[in-house]
Design an enzyme around this catalytic site. Sequence first.
Site, mmCIF file in Angstrom:
data_model
loop_
_atom_site.group_PDB
_atom_site.id
_atom_site.type_symbol
_atom_site.label_atom_id
_atom_site.label_comp_id
_atom_site.label_asym_id
_atom_site.label_seq_id
_atom_site.Cartn_x
_atom_site.Cartn_y
_atom_site.Cartn_z
ATOM 1 N N GLU A 1 5.229 -9.811 -5.228
ATOM 2 C CA GLU A 1 5.043 -11.187 -5.709
ATOM 3 C C GLU A 1 3.814 -11.398 -6.587
ATOM 4 O O GLU A 1 2.848 -12.069 -6.184
ATOM 5 C CB GLU A 1 4.940 -12.148 -4.524
ATOM 6 C CG GLU A 1 6.189 -12.259 -3.694
ATOM 7 C CD GLU A 1 6.075 -13.350 -2.625
ATOM 8 O OE1 GLU A 1 4.979 -13.937 -2.466
ATOM 9 O OE2 GLU A 1 7.075 -13.627 -1.950
ATOM 10 N N GLU B 1 12.498 -10.111 1.135
ATOM 11 C CA GLU B 1 11.978 -11.040 2.147
ATOM 12 C C GLU B 1 12.834 -12.286 2.152
ATOM 13 O O GLU B 1 13.189 -12.825 1.104
ATOM 14 C CB GLU B 1 10.536 -11.491 1.839
ATOM 15 C CG GLU B 1 9.478 -10.472 2.110
ATOM 16 C CD GLU B 1 8.066 -10.983 1.801
ATOM 17 O OE1 GLU B 1 7.793 -12.195 1.972
ATOM 18 O OE2 GLU B 1 7.246 -10.160 1.386
#
Length: 477
Positions: free
Chosen positions: A184, A381
């Site tokens: 991320e 995720e």
Amino acid sequence: MRIFLVIFTALLSSTAYSQSNFLWATASSAYQVEGAWQADGKGQSIWDVYTNKHQVTQAIINENQTGNLALNEYDRKQYLQDIALMKKLGINSYRFSISWTRLIPDGDGKINQAGLDHYTQFIDDLLQNGIEPMVTIYHWDFPQALAEKGGWHNPESVKWFDNYAHLIFTTYGKKVKKFITINEPYFNIFWAELAAQNIINKVSNPMAFTTESCSKEVLAAHHLMLANAKAIQTYRSLGLKGIVGVTLGLAPTLPLNDQSDADKKAAIRQDGIQNRWFLDPLFKGTYPADILRLYQQHNPSFQPSAADYTLLAANKPDFLGINYYAPSIVNEDSSMPFALNWQNNPDSIKSFNGPVRPEYLHHLLVRLKNEYGNPMMIITENGAGFGDKDDELANGSVQDNHRADYLKRHIEAAMAARKEGVNLQGYTAWSLFDNFEWFYGYTSRFGLVYINYKTQERIPKKSFLVYKDLIKKYGNK
Ligand code: BGC
């Protein structure tokens, strides 16, 4: 001619990676679970410093919490029990990250053999238990020594990361078949780093990010993208037989008020900032022109070079890791036009990371298929936490109904997209255990397994059983 074709195809298939089973996994990251923050020659990461010196959790949750012990996952005796739980759950893959400063205490230069050996043992233990390791190289715990040299703002950071990634590929690359370079970049730079700096600088609302600070950070984010591309290039140069990808935190962006033109515009802009700014360089080798213009208005010195674009374009990831929690619901706020203005949508149940809207996971996957060439995708995720009630330990059990329902509905949405031709090859729940949730410490629980932080006892929650059943129901094909 035919014989050449046959030989050529055989050669191709002997080197090309093939993914036979659908991956069912859970994820974690080093700082959030390992503890042992000073063990066996480990150097300090920025998160060791943020929590111990600057007490960043104090600023947000009024408690002084650190990852010094976390889940004690560095301890082999402990993690072997946890691997046994993974087997019980029925996952065939485990995503974890490597702590940069265990391997290279100062971030660049001298290697720490004890750190290298720790992960060799951990990887062997996973494999012996039939669980495929999915290794994230960098999940936010940047070396403090390199932060003092300017961190991701320093152009040298691309080389620092590449050296570190090279060490990982050459040490573990024969056993590990899936690497994720970076977790991320958007949330790392434009959220975690900005918030940490605000706390250190004693800004009254640390989660309010100014136009000025955001446009400065774009350089750091660019270096992360270059570091990703460079590491992919390095991986390929080594001729290893696995695959390498990168994980983005993606979210469809919605206007808070869908009657408001200003909010609608803000949502389009936020899509550019959070999603397209990272997807475009990965799959199209370039930044989206509208957002580039916007950043350059505020930071004219941001001028990626021709060589930068060449590096980006030449090194596409083998797969895209997708972290999805919730759509980003945004409203126009002229004081912080670049910052995620993460509002709650009153129509949905609210989890820690936003409203529960599984249909937007489906939208996202279909969009990636249609707009980005349907790359191999793995959900790296997905998960939720809802606060005390859902995670209450009562009579030895935790009936986390909201989380169980969240998982079920998101997996259904993902599987529906897969049926429609989305090249989805894996699903990863965040997280197997409750763990250290950055600025929120141990107060935000995301686990399928409850952790008693006083005793380190592990108690599988209802969601553990629900996930186990879903894995069985959908199977590995
Ligand atoms: C991060 C995790 C974090 C999770 C839950 C993701 O953005 O990758 O480290 O714990 O969200 O908030």
